[in-house]
Enzyme design. Sequence first.
Site, PDB file in Angstrom:
ATOM      1  N   ASP A  30       0.850  -0.940   0.058  1.00 36.47           N
ATOM      2  CA  ASP A  30       0.169   0.080  -0.095  1.00 36.47           C
ATOM      3  C   ASP A  30       0.914   1.142   0.085  1.00 36.47           C
ATOM      4  O   ASP A  30       2.069   1.285   0.543  1.00 36.47           O
ATOM      5  CB  ASP A  30      -1.014  -0.006   1.357  1.00 36.47           C
ATOM      6  CG  ASP A  30      -2.186   0.850   1.019  1.00 36.47           C
ATOM      7  OD1 ASP A  30      -3.237   0.317   0.615  1.00 36.47           O
ATOM      8  OD2 ASP A  30      -2.232   2.157   0.754  1.00 36.47           O
ATOM      9  N   LYS A  35      -0.706   2.946   7.211  1.00 33.77           N
ATOM     10  CA  LYS A  35      -1.565   1.536   6.897  1.00 33.77           C
ATOM     11  C   LYS A  35      -0.434   0.403   7.185  1.00 33.77           C
ATOM     12  O   LYS A  35      -0.858  -0.725   7.738  1.00 33.77           O
ATOM     13  CB  LYS A  35      -2.193   1.608   5.568  1.00 33.77           C
ATOM     14  CG  LYS A  35      -3.372   0.702   5.712  1.00 33.77           C
ATOM     15  CD  LYS A  35      -4.307   0.755   4.377  1.00 33.77           C
ATOM     16  CE  LYS A  35      -5.556   1.567   4.573  1.00 33.77           C
ATOM     17  NZ  LYS A  35      -6.289   1.628   3.342  1.00 33.77           N
ATOM     18  N   THR A  86     -11.618   2.587  -6.706  1.00 32.48           N
ATOM     19  CA  THR A  86     -12.266   2.931  -7.857  1.00 32.48           C
ATOM     20  C   THR A  86     -13.523   3.778  -7.526  1.00 32.48           C
ATOM     21  O   THR A  86     -14.512   3.270  -7.879  1.00 32.48           O
ATOM     22  CB  THR A  86     -12.574   1.728  -8.964  1.00 32.48           C
ATOM     23  OG1 THR A  86     -13.373   0.771  -8.357  1.00 32.48           O
ATOM     24  CG2 THR A  86     -11.281   1.195  -9.587  1.00 32.48           C
ATOM     25  N   LEU A 153     -16.716 -10.109  -2.681  1.00 35.09           N
ATOM     26  CA  LEU A 153     -16.990 -10.498  -1.110  1.00 35.09           C
ATOM     27  C   LEU A 153     -17.706  -9.222  -0.671  1.00 35.09           C
ATOM     28  O   LEU A 153     -17.991  -8.152  -1.223  1.00 35.09           O
ATOM     29  CB  LEU A 153     -15.740 -10.435  -0.399  1.00 35.09           C
ATOM     30  CG  LEU A 153     -14.601  -9.175  -0.658  1.00 35.09           C
ATOM     31  CD1 LEU A 153     -15.202  -8.025   0.526  1.00 35.09           C
ATOM     32  CD2 LEU A 153     -13.225  -9.615  -0.086  1.00 35.09           C
ATOM     33  N   ARG A 154     -18.471  -9.500   0.582  1.00 32.66           N
ATOM     34  CA  ARG A 154     -19.378  -8.378   1.338  1.00 32.66           C
ATOM     35  C   ARG A 154     -18.444  -8.334   2.687  1.00 32.66           C
ATOM     36  O   ARG A 154     -18.154  -8.969   3.193  1.00 32.66           O
ATOM     37  CB  ARG A 154     -20.697  -8.949   1.848  1.00 32.66           C
ATOM     38  CG  ARG A 154     -21.670  -9.229   0.820  1.00 32.66           C
ATOM     39  CD  ARG A 154     -22.719 -10.240   1.281  1.00 32.66           C
ATOM     40  NE  ARG A 154     -22.136 -11.423   1.844  1.00 32.66           N
ATOM     41  CZ  ARG A 154     -22.614 -12.481   2.474  1.00 32.66           C
ATOM     42  NH1 ARG A 154     -24.067 -12.039   3.046  1.00 32.66           N
ATOM     43  NH2 ARG A 154     -22.133 -13.482   3.028  1.00 32.66           N
ATOM     44  N   ASN A 211     -23.583  -6.348  -9.248  1.00 25.23           N
ATOM     45  CA  ASN A 211     -24.332  -5.235  -8.492  1.00 25.23           C
ATOM     46  C   ASN A 211     -25.306  -4.578  -8.795  1.00 25.23           C
ATOM     47  O   ASN A 211     -26.207  -4.287  -7.755  1.00 25.23           O
ATOM     48  CB  ASN A 211     -23.073  -4.558  -8.143  1.00 25.23           C
ATOM     49  CG  ASN A 211     -22.177  -5.009  -6.965  1.00 25.23           C
ATOM     50  OD1 ASN A 211     -22.140  -6.083  -6.433  1.00 25.23           O
ATOM     51  ND2 ASN A 211     -20.748  -3.945  -6.620  1.00 25.23           N
ATOM     52  N   LEU A 253     -33.934  -8.894   0.029  1.00 23.70           N
ATOM     53  CA  LEU A 253     -35.218  -8.557  -0.065  1.00 23.70           C
ATOM     54  C   LEU A 253     -35.744  -7.978   1.333  1.00 23.70           C
ATOM     55  O   LEU A 253     -36.852  -8.179   1.619  1.00 23.70           O
ATOM     56  CB  LEU A 253     -36.182  -9.626  -0.389  1.00 23.70           C
ATOM     57  CG  LEU A 253     -36.313 -10.116  -2.138  1.00 23.70           C
ATOM     58  CD1 LEU A 253     -37.118 -11.186  -2.195  1.00 23.70           C
ATOM     59  CD2 LEU A 253     -36.573  -8.917  -2.908  1.00 23.70           C
ATOM     60  N   CYS A 263     -19.724   0.017  -2.855  1.00 24.68           N
ATOM     61  CA  CYS A 263     -19.885  -0.446  -3.966  1.00 24.68           C
ATOM     62  C   CYS A 263     -21.195  -0.135  -4.908  1.00 24.68           C
ATOM     63  O   CYS A 263     -21.096   0.403  -5.900  1.00 24.68           O
ATOM     64  CB  CYS A 263     -19.648  -1.918  -3.867  1.00 24.68           C
ATOM     65  SG  CYS A 263     -18.299  -2.444  -3.212  1.00 24.68           S
TER      66      CYS A 263
HETATM   67  N1  NAD Z   1     -15.115  -3.024  -0.134  1.00 29.48           N
HETATM   68  C1  NAD Z   1     -15.830  -3.696  -0.715  1.00 29.48           C
HETATM   69  O1  NAD Z   1     -16.571  -4.656  -0.273  1.00 29.48           O
HETATM   70  C2  NAD Z   1     -15.601  -4.481  -2.194  1.00 29.48           C
HETATM   71  C3  NAD Z   1     -16.266  -5.664  -2.635  1.00 29.48           C
HETATM   72  C4  NAD Z   1     -15.867  -5.987  -4.035  1.00 29.48           C
HETATM   73  C5  NAD Z   1     -15.231  -5.216  -4.692  1.00 29.48           C
HETATM   74  N2  NAD Z   1     -14.404  -4.010  -4.187  1.00 29.48           N
HETATM   75  C6  NAD Z   1     -13.707  -3.297  -5.216  1.00 29.48           C
HETATM   76  O2  NAD Z   1     -12.369  -3.472  -4.636  1.00 29.48           O
HETATM   77  C7  NAD Z   1     -11.576  -2.377  -5.083  1.00 29.48           C
HETATM   78  C8  NAD Z   1     -11.154  -1.660  -3.709  1.00 29.48           C
HETATM   79  O3  NAD Z   1     -12.000  -1.447  -2.771  1.00 29.48           O
HETATM   80  P1  NAD Z   1     -11.879  -1.387  -1.276  1.00 29.48           P
HETATM   81  O4  NAD Z   1     -12.925  -1.067  -0.615  1.00 29.48           O
HETATM   82  O5  NAD Z   1     -10.759  -2.254  -0.748  1.00 29.48           O
HETATM   83  O6  NAD Z   1     -10.818   0.215  -1.279  1.00 29.48           O
HETATM   84  P2  NAD Z   1      -9.929   0.801  -0.118  1.00 29.48           P
HETATM   85  O7  NAD Z   1     -10.120   2.293  -0.295  1.00 29.48           O
HETATM   86  O8  NAD Z   1     -10.517   0.250   1.167  1.00 29.48           O
HETATM   87  O9  NAD Z   1      -8.555   0.175  -0.429  1.00 29.48           O
HETATM   88  C9  NAD Z   1      -7.699   0.836  -1.371  1.00 29.48           C
HETATM   89  C10 NAD Z   1      -6.416   0.800  -1.037  1.00 29.48           C
HETATM   90  O10 NAD Z   1      -5.394   1.042  -2.373  1.00 29.48           O
HETATM   91  C11 NAD Z   1      -4.338   1.945  -1.905  1.00 29.48           C
HETATM   92  N3  NAD Z   1      -3.981   2.310  -3.016  1.00 29.48           N
HETATM   93  C12 NAD Z   1      -4.317   3.260  -3.818  1.00 29.48           C
HETATM   94  N4  NAD Z   1      -3.340   3.353  -4.964  1.00 29.48           N
HETATM   95  C13 NAD Z   1      -2.238   2.639  -4.625  1.00 29.48           C
HETATM   96  C14 NAD Z   1      -1.098   2.364  -5.379  1.00 29.48           C
HETATM   97  N5  NAD Z   1      -0.826   3.035  -6.447  1.00 29.48           N
HETATM   98  N6  NAD Z   1      -0.253   1.467  -4.636  1.00 29.48           N
HETATM   99  C15 NAD Z   1      -0.540   0.901  -3.468  1.00 29.48           C
HETATM  100  N7  NAD Z   1      -1.570   1.098  -2.841  1.00 29.48           N
HETATM  101  C16 NAD Z   1      -2.670   1.860  -3.681  1.00 29.48           C
HETATM  102  C17 NAD Z   1      -5.048   2.861  -0.890  1.00 29.48           C
HETATM  103  O11 NAD Z   1      -4.075   3.599  -0.108  1.00 29.48           O
HETATM  104  C18 NAD Z   1      -6.172   1.887  -0.139  1.00 29.48           C
HETATM  105  O12 NAD Z   1      -5.534   1.524   1.060  1.00 29.48           O
HETATM  106  C19 NAD Z   1     -12.707  -1.227  -5.538  1.00 29.48           C
HETATM  107  O13 NAD Z   1     -12.644  -1.094  -6.843  1.00 29.48           O
HETATM  108  C20 NAD Z   1     -13.815  -1.557  -5.013  1.00 29.48           C
HETATM  109  O14 NAD Z   1     -15.070  -1.293  -5.840  1.00 29.48           O
HETATM  110  C21 NAD Z   1     -14.816  -3.749  -3.050  1.00 29.48           C
END
Ligand code: NAD
Length: 448
Positions: A30, A35, A86, A153-154, A211, A253, A263
């Site tokens: 990260d 973190k 994203t 995942l949720r 989704n 539901l 998300c």
């Molecule tokens: N949170 C969920 O429940 C969930 C479920 C399925 C899919 N997703 C998808 O997964 C992706 C991540 O979601 P999340 O909730 O884990 O996000 P998050 O914000 O919790 O984590 C993203 C992490 O990426 C790090 N980061 C950003 N750019 C970076 C780089 N260049 N190098 C290293 N680290 C970097 C950030 O510091 C952050 O810690 C998203 O696209 C989201 O839509 C999320």
Amino acid sequence: MRVCVVGSGYVGLVSGACFADFGHTVVCVDKDLRKIESLRAGRIPIFEPGLESLVETNAKAGRLSFTTDLGRSVAGADAVFIAVGTPSRRGDGHADLSYVYAAAREIAAAVTSFTVIVTKSTVPVGTGDEVERIIREVNPKADVAVASNPEFLREGAAIRDFKHPDRIVIGVSDDRAQAVLQEIYRPLYLNQAPIMVTGRRTAELIKYAANAFLATKITFINEIADLAERVGADVQQIARGIGLDNRIGSKFLHAGPGFGGSCFPKDTRALIKTASDYDAPLRIVESVLAVNENRKRAMAKKVAAPFGGNLRGKTVGVLGLTFKPNTDDMREAPAIPLITALQDMGATVRAFDPEGMEHSKLEMPEVAYCADAYECVAGADALVIVTEWEQFRALDLDRVKSEMNCPVLIDLRNIYRPETVRAKGFIYDSVGRSSADVTSPRIEDLAS
Ligand SMILES: NC(=O)c1ccc[n+]([C@@H]2O[C@H](COP(=O)([O-])OP(=O)(O)OC[C@H]3O[C@@H](n4cnc5c(N)ncnc54)[C@H](O)[C@@H]3O)[C@@H](O)[C@H]2O)c1
């Protein structure tokens, strides 16, 4: 397998810890130094049940490590998963892909041997193509294959979902890459989790379609709840009545205050944008998003109704702030527009959440945060349950009533039985169950 996960948030950290638990050697990267320092010290920066011990066990076993040094972690890895955020891009709702592309650039510069670069972040159709283009541009000699492996995942049940997925979707056309990914997921395949191999664009769209469909299901039952209220029907029985039909299914539901979270809102927005860019508008998803946006603030009207629509000078206690229980995630939580609407109507808001208050304080500093549910209700004119944390399901209602200034309970998650709460002398409202035949005392009755 040697696995590198770029981005150690909710998805990256859970995926990395689970891959390590399968026996792979995993480095989680990260760019957020705090973190990484915290993870190295054994402190988990997010609340996710079971994650702390999973990280601890695998870190101790030497299979899981944390770093900010992307270059060294990528070199020699069999697969690099991109799991960065994203979020919605300001203005047009498109997914902001700057983090994904920045990660792709850094990864490209660091690969040393054949590497599968896997997008796990939720990304619009065609992002894999652009990731591949970036990599070829930055490092034309790199021996890479770019795959898509969306995550389903949720939060709150993330480890279970990761280890017992309904399916694993892999979007890939390169045989070597497919073999690497199948090897990484082999422990799950042994558990009979179906692995679905598709084209990359199809995999990318599967995630958004999933989704959007779930968001549609929630919004559908929410609108049925509104109708049930008008006609004196019970939405929970309706949900059961339709959910028992296997073609419909009972999940998603549950009528409530509208979907939120990290998300559904951003993914439906991004899907709508993609669809409009490709001239194939998704009218259903557009309606879902619009209906859901209106709903969150409209919930404030439910709170105001027992007071003739006027909350000026009233104190409202809010139980539950996170977008769902068992997470500390406040991203697009329905509690935020609800609380803003209550404040706009002149109410003072007190709140309690078991895990979300740290983030919430940054987002909504003007709320009075309380140590527990009973402190939250003290002196309140109304209590609203917004998130169905386990500990709110069995409140001592006599104590709640005695602490409150006025016993108004608005249960936006339908966790109490109307008869029970009303029998205790509360003015009670919930979602889709306000049947005309159930009598509730009115404020005037209580005053007399
Ligand atoms: N949170 C969920 O429940 C969930 C479920 C399925 C899919 N997703 C998808 O997964 C992706 C991540 O979601 P999340 O909730 O884990 O996000 P998050 O914000 O919790 O984590 C993203 C992490 O990426 C790090 N980061 C950003 N750019 C970076 C780089 N260049 N190098 C290293 N680290 C970097 C950030 O510091 C952050 O810690 C998203 O696209 C989201 O839509 C999320």
